[in-house]
Design an enzyme around this catalytic site. Structure first.
Site, PDB file in Angstrom:
ATOM      1  N   ASP A 189      -6.745   6.005   0.897  1.00 58.96           N
ATOM      2  CA  ASP A 189      -5.985   6.004  -0.355  1.00 58.96           C
ATOM      3  C   ASP A 189      -6.420   7.191  -1.202  1.00 58.96           C
ATOM      4  OD1 ASP A 189      -4.003   4.921  -1.987  1.00 58.96           O
ATOM      5  OD2 ASP A 189      -5.455   3.825  -3.191  1.00 58.96           O
ATOM      6  N   HIS A 194      -1.749   8.995 -14.100  1.00 62.98           N
ATOM      7  CA  HIS A 194      -2.546   7.781 -13.921  1.00 62.98           C
ATOM      8  C   HIS A 194      -4.033   8.100 -14.088  1.00 62.98           C
ATOM      9  CE1 HIS A 194      -4.018   3.989 -12.268  1.00 62.98           C
ATOM     10  NE2 HIS A 194      -4.745   4.676 -11.390  1.00 62.98           N
ATOM     11  N   GLU A 205      -0.826  -1.536  -8.069  1.00 63.05           N
ATOM     12  CA  GLU A 205      -0.710  -0.089  -8.169  1.00 63.05           C
ATOM     13  C   GLU A 205       0.522   0.354  -7.398  1.00 63.05           C
ATOM     14  OE1 GLU A 205      -5.223   1.469  -9.045  1.00 63.05           O
ATOM     15  OE2 GLU A 205      -4.392   1.787  -7.034  1.00 63.05           O
ATOM     16  N   THR A 224      -3.831  -4.852   0.856  1.00 61.27           N
ATOM     17  CA  THR A 224      -2.929  -3.747   0.537  1.00 61.27           C
ATOM     18  C   THR A 224      -1.583  -4.091   1.152  1.00 61.27           C
ATOM     19  OG1 THR A 224      -4.739  -2.138   0.606  1.00 61.27           O
ATOM     20  CG2 THR A 224      -2.502  -1.272   0.776  1.00 61.27           C
ATOM     21  N   GLU A 271      -2.707   0.511 -17.246  1.00 60.87           N
ATOM     22  CA  GLU A 271      -2.177   1.516 -18.162  1.00 60.87           C
ATOM     23  C   GLU A 271      -1.209   0.900 -19.177  1.00 60.87           C
ATOM     24  OE1 GLU A 271      -1.168   5.326 -15.795  1.00 60.87           O
ATOM     25  OE2 GLU A 271      -1.249   3.685 -14.336  1.00 60.87           O
TER      26      GLU A 271
END
Length: 425
Positions: A128, A135, A200, A258, A374
């Site tokens: 990753d 970000h 994400e 994931t 965020e």
């Protein structure tokens, strides 16, 4: 990548649901692995609301890739490189557009609702990256307000090796992970379920032919190593990560799951939608020579979107709420080609079927943020949903839906399918 007759916007299919399909018109033809009642895993392609069983039409395809397409994973076929992919795409386009082939092919169609999707490859390794500069800046600002980006960010594509064994296809339940966390008011850490579970929004890159150990992939050849793209959700336990990530980076905060969408959307399908790379601001350092080069249009012209559905929203019949929407190329400081060149520059061998994540794709605007960390500013500004509920991080019963679409004037839009996951506690 070149544009050819398979991208013709006037091209239609005798599979009626493909014409005008949001994700899978005949201009897409993504690869996949699926199973259906009475049959084991096998290779297919998506066309409209159906999957075409490739093993069932070997006579129509010819025998060039019979062995590779008969496998329960796509590793062998992806290892063949772009030539067979292009040839297969052209043949499938002909078979599915020409009515003369209908009788010999239609019987190999299976409704997607009747199929069980599986990972397209046996993933040897998963890496990753962290190429989303907005970000990285937003997260860094929460911890280092005066210096959000570390000095290396604009020189080196940052990445970490993830856990391949816990990569799962869209729809796998998200079991809330446990681990150590240290609340701000606590003197010592405690063990228990994560209270700051997050998503994400990322893209995944499937590796094709790869490289031998000790032989780097030059930047000008990196494009050839890409076999396809998917959506990727790098589920993250932010409270576990905050306690464990120094000095070696994320561990339990990331390795529990994931999620990826099940379709391999090939570079050939995306050829009309590639665009310029991220424009670096004046004063930023130029890439070092081994990262400087590549194709003329390496940017991904994909519109990526994340939506949230809570249990209460579903019970009330409310549609999912959009959390973010933005263009991938506007988020990626480093291109996919630069990622691959850097990953292999020390001789690391990338293998057919390996998976690479881009990192969280957030745009500069508030409506394009790719994580709740965020959106909620680390929990300081909870999001209010149309149901009246508030979210700083994910609660049990919440479902995340990631989508991506490729759009360009003069071309038929295509999609990457969905990447879903529901938190079950």
């Amino acid at each position: 990548m070149r544009i050819d007759e398979t991208h013709d916007p006037a091209l239609t299919s005798w599979v009626e649901s493909a014409n005008g399909h949001a994700d899978f018109p005949i201009q897409n033809l993504p690869l996949c692995i699926f199973a259906s009642e009475g049959k084991e895993r096998r290779a297919g392609i998506a066309i409209g609301d159906f999957l075409l069983d490739l093993a069932a039409i070997t006579d129509a395809l010819g025998d060039a890739w019979t062995e590779e397409l008969a496998s329960p994973v796509l590793n062998g076929f992806l290892a063949l490189g772009s030539g067979p992919r292009v040839a297969l795409r052209q043949r499938l386009s002909e078979l599915l557009s020409n009515e003369a082939h209908r009788d010999g092919v239609e019987g190999a169609l299976i409704g997607q609702s009747e199929a069980t999707m599986h990972l397209p490859t046996l993933i040897g390794d998963y890496t990753d990256f962290y190429v989303g500069i907005h970000h990285a800046t937003n997260v860094g600002r929460q911890f280092r307000p005066d210096n959000p980006l570390l000095p290396n960010y604009k020189y080196v594509p940052i990445g970490y090796h993830g856990r391949a064994s816990s990569v799962r296809v869209s729809g796998e339940p998200v079991i809330r992970p446990s681990g150590q966390r240290k609340p701000p008011e606590a003197e010592v850490p405690v063990f228990g379920p994560s209270r700051r579970l997050d998503y994400e929004l990322e893209l995944g890159v499937w590796i094709g032919c790869g490289n031998a150990l000790g032989q780097p992939i030059p930047i000008d050849e990196a494009e050839d190593a890409v076999a396809g793209f998917c959506l990727l959700n790098d589920w993250s336990a932010r409270d576990l990560q905050a306690w464990e990530y120094q000095p070696l980076g994320p561990f339990l905060a990331k390795n529990f799951l994931t999620s990826v969408s099940p379709f391999v959307v090939t570079p050939e399908a995306l050829a009309p939608f590639m665009t310029e790379a991220f424009v670096r601001p004046d004063g930023d350092p130029a890439p070092l020579p081994y990262l400087d080069g590549g194709s003329e249009r390496p940017g991904l012209g994909l519109i990526v979107e994340a939506c949230l559905s809570t249990r209460a929203m579903r019970e009330a019949g409310m549609p999912p709420h959009r959390l973010s929407r933005g263009r991938a190329a506007d988020a990626m400081y480093w291109t996919v080609e630069q990622i691959i060149a850097h990953h292999s520059c020390n001789g690391c061998n990338l293998q057919p079927g390996d998976l690479i994540g881009t990192g969280t794709l957030s745009t500069a605007s508030a409506d394009g943020l790719g994580s709740l960390l965020e959106i909620s500013q680390g929990g300081k500004a909870p999001l209010t949903l149309p149901s009246g509920e508030q979210r700083s991080f994910l609660e049990d019963g919440d479902e995340l839906i990631l989508t991506a679409r490729a759009e360009a004037d003069g071309h038929v839009s295509i999609g990457l399918g969905e990447c879903r996951g529901m938190v079950v506690g």
